[in-house]
Write an enzyme that holds these catalytic residues in place. Structure first.
Site, short mmCIF file in Angstrom:
data_model
loop_
_atom_site.label_atom_id
_atom_site.label_comp_id
_atom_site.label_asym_id
_atom_site.label_seq_id
_atom_site.Cartn_x
_atom_site.Cartn_y
_atom_site.Cartn_z
CE1 TYR A 168 -3.48 2.85 0.39
CE2 TYR A 168 -2.07 3.72 2.29
CZ TYR A 168 -2.94 3.88 1.44
OH TYR A 168 -3.56 4.96 1.63
NE ARG A 212 1.50 13.86 10.92
CZ ARG A 212 1.75 14.56 9.68
NH1 ARG A 212 2.93 15.07 9.70
NH2 ARG A 212 1.17 14.18 8.73
NE ARG A 225 -8.94 8.93 5.73
CZ ARG A 225 -7.94 9.86 5.55
NH1 ARG A 225 -7.29 9.94 4.25
NH2 ARG A 225 -7.57 10.88 6.24
CG PHE A 285 12.31 18.74 -3.56
CD1 PHE A 285 11.28 19.72 -3.50
CD2 PHE A 285 12.34 17.70 -4.13
CE1 PHE A 285 10.08 19.07 -3.93
CE2 PHE A 285 11.14 17.07 -4.41
CZ PHE A 285 9.87 17.78 -4.28
#
Length: 413
Positions: A168, A212, A225, A285
């Protein structure tokens, strides 16, 4: 007042916070004039301020490609996340999403707040996508197709095993890592990274978010969920939602620690990926979110507050990470320091204590083997704070100046 108290406790946060605020305002001023690009960059600021700030440092072509890649996947994620959309409607949209990006007229109303705006006006994203170079378009289409198919698969399938969990996370985040690596390569600034390392970059961030966001996800309306794998949580409770109840606090923390330990397995791959980057803007980034992730895990580990509310790094420390992450020395130091915060929290009676300790020590060894830890002073782990009355006076003078400036600005308007 909470933010003011945090700055008083950590006065050295003030300068990075001010720099972050000014950089954020500067980034907002750089929004392109064309309507479709203006929409895309304005939306980027609304759905992720920190991401919008870091992306501004990339070269123009790559920045545009990454912006559109992010918004396309954010739109795809909005469809997946909206539990009010029936499965028989949602699945075909997810599977066909990679074709919708070529259609300037397509949109689908779902999501809430800024995400609903994104979905209602998705034609702006499609218009911008069609202006990208073909190499960028091909990479975005490929990843969107694979991710949509994976999301559709897990709409109809629960996350049972750890293998399911990894699969997933691969679909929703590992593929993001692969896609970004393709975009970096298409820009001509980086070599194409191995898929395994790109996947780990995505999985480490995604698993951190899943840990989290337990409480937010389990309380989702109209339907919760559930992304924590049954193979892990079933060792501690009968139902995943049982972890949030006070009477299960001890078991909840043990389960949490099990989840954090699982996430830590990706860190060494992440360090390898970042150490191979050559372009400074691309490096920042990639590195800043990874440091934020290890910092978040250090805070979450053995922390019952994960099941009571939101656990996140204080804003001042986030500003420091953004300000001071410039090379691998900074990365190794941050990972070493955050692992040092986590390490003393390991309870020898925890069922996974040995495994957790082994993974933390492996991270620390990788950082020490770099040979750079003695070259820089830590800004994450600090001795007991000591600051003078002079520092406090200076702090309030700066606040007064900022307040005066804001007041005059409003008056002039």
């Amino acid at each position: 007042m909470g933010s003011l108290g945090a700055v008083l406790r950590h006065p050295d946060d003030l300068y990075p916070l001010l720099k972050l605020k000014m950089a954020s305002r500067q980034a907002e001023k750089q929004i392109p004039p064309e309507p479709h690009w203006a929409f895309c960059y304005s939306m980027l600021h609304k759905v992720s301020r920190s991401f919008a700030l870091v992306i501004q440092q990339l070269g123009t072509d790559l920045r545009n490609a990454v912006c559109i890649f992010y918004l396309v996947l954010r739109a795809l994620d909005t469809v997946e996340d909206d539990t009010s959309v029936p499965t028989d409607v949602k699945v075909p949209i997810l599977i066909a999403f990679h074709r919708h990006v070529y259609d300037r007229e397509w949109h689908f109303s779902c999501g809430t707040k800024e995400y609903k705006v994104l979905m209602d006006q998705f034609h702006h994203v499609s218009t911008a996508f069609l202006e990208l170079g073909k190499g960028y378009q091909d990479a975005i289409e490929d990843i969107t197709k694979r991710m949509g198919a994976g999301m559709a698969k897990f709409i109809c399938k629960e996350v049972e095993s750890i293998d399911d969990y990894d699969e997933y996370c691969y679909y929703v985040a590992g593929l993001v890592g692969l896609g970004l690596s393709k975009l970096f390569y298409a820009s001509g600034t980086e070599d194409l990274a191995p898929d395994s390392l790109s996947n780990s970059m995505g999985l480490f961030l995604q698993k951190t978010n899943i840990i989290r966001d337990y409480l937010e996800d389990i309380n989702e309306i109209p339907k919760c969920r559930m992304f924590w794998p049954r193979e892990i949580w079933s060792k501690y409770v009968n139902k995943l939602e049982d972890l949030k109840y006070e009477e299960n606090s001890d078991k909840a923390v043990q389960c949490l620690n099990d989840m954090v330990t699982n996430a830590l397995m990706h860190v060494e791959d992440c360090l390898k990926y970042m150490s191979a980057l050559r372009d400074h803007a691309i490096f920042r980034f990639c590195a800043i979110p990874q440091i934020m992730a290890i910092g978040t895990l250090a805070l979450c580990y053995n922390n019952i507050e994960v099941f009571r509310g939101v656990v996140k790094m204080r804003r001042g420390l986030t500003a420091k990470v953004i300000d001071r992450t410039n090379n691998m020395t900074d990365v190794y130091l941050a990972f070493y320091d955050f692992s040092n915060i986590l390490k003393p929290k390991i309870n020898k009676n925890d069922p996974n204590a040995t495994k957790t300790l082994s993974r933390v020590e492996a991270i620390q060894k990788a950082c020490m083997d770099s040979g750079v830890l003695n070259k820089r002073k830590s800004y994450i782990i600090q001795s007991e704070l000591r600051y003078s009355s002079t520092m406090i006076v200076i702090f309030f003078i700066i606040l007064a100046i900022i307040f005066s400036y804001l007041s005059s600005t409003r008056a002039s308007k």
